[in-house]
Design an enzyme around this catalytic site. Structure first.
Site, PDB file in Angstrom:
ATOM      1  N   HIS A 128      -9.978  -5.033   9.626  1.00  0.00           N
ATOM      2  CA  HIS A 128      -9.200  -6.162   9.118  1.00  0.00           C
ATOM      3  C   HIS A 128      -8.266  -6.637  10.226  1.00  0.00           C
ATOM      4  O   HIS A 128      -7.373  -5.898  10.653  1.00  0.00           O
ATOM      5  CB  HIS A 128      -8.395  -5.755   7.890  1.00  0.00           C
ATOM      6  N   HIS A 187     -12.842 -14.878  23.984  1.00  0.00           N
ATOM      7  CA  HIS A 187     -14.186 -14.612  24.491  1.00  0.00           C
ATOM      8  C   HIS A 187     -14.433 -13.123  24.730  1.00  0.00           C
ATOM      9  O   HIS A 187     -13.552 -12.368  25.127  1.00  0.00           O
ATOM     10  CB  HIS A 187     -14.418 -15.382  25.800  1.00  0.00           C
TER      11      HIS A 187
END
Length: 207
Positions: free
Chosen positions: A146, A137
């Site tokens: 990446h 979250h």
């Protein structure tokens, strides 16, 4: 209305994306590469990237099929060039991933099988969330990043643009990693890492 797709590249990362598109029953027009190569999905070779400019941005969409194993500007450069020409990049989400309804994914984000993106996370444009990654979250992930397979980001982590987080890394809650920074595979990051740095180890230390 979905448009036919051109995949830029024909390597391993492109094959993963091709399978996602086929699972979504998208129409793949073909792929571009410096030269014609074998393609296990029988996707048509169109030519070099220059061939894309012969199409109208209104008739095709793009998928950037080039992966990275370290800090690289190639994906960023291609993305920006094609955006300036008016093209749109598809946001690819594997049907076996889990993406929160409150997560925000920018254009061209790629989410692979088994990845989990939790509530209120934000992912920047042209970023790869690779296989089995957990984004908890309230994480903020920049553009052209990446996050390599098997990485875990705890809540509230911030990753700067163009950084590469190596395979199997873990980043504890609230840590901030700067732009263009490389975190080595298997690292455990327990404190902030600056911009344009390399860090690895358990715990990760700047090199």
């Amino acid at each position: 209305m979905n448009k036919p797709i051109i995949i830029i590249g024909n390597g391993g990362h492109a094959s993963v994306l091709t399978e996602i598109l086929l699972l979504q029953q998208r129409d793949i027009l073909g792929y571009t590469a410096p030269s014609q190569e074998a393609n296990s999905y029988r996707v048509k070779y169109l030519g070099t990237d220059k061939i894309i400019e012969t199409y109208s941005p209104e008739e095709v969409e793009l998928v950037l099929g080039l992966g990275t194993v370290h800090i690289s500007t190639v994906r960023h450069t291609i993305f920006v060039k094609m955006k300036k020409l008016g093209f749109t990049f598809v946001t690819c989400i594997h049907p076996k991933s889990i993406v929160s309804l409150t997560a925000i994914l920018a254009e061209g984000t790629q989410v692979m099988a088994g990845a989990i993106i939790q509530p209120h996370a934000q992912i920047g444009e042209n970023t790869i969330i690779n296989t089995g990654v957990i984004i908890e979250h309230d994480c903020l992930i920049g553009a052209h990043v990446h996050i390599a397979p098997g990485t875990t980001l705890s809540g509230g982590v911030i990753i700067g643009n163009e950084s590469h987080i190596g395979t199997g890394s873990s980043i504890i809650q609230g840590v901030e990693i700067g732009k263009k920074t490389l975190i080595g595979a298997g690292s455990v990051v327990i404190s902030n890492i600056g911009t344009s740095k390399k860090a690895y180890g358990v715990p990760a230390k700047e090199v």
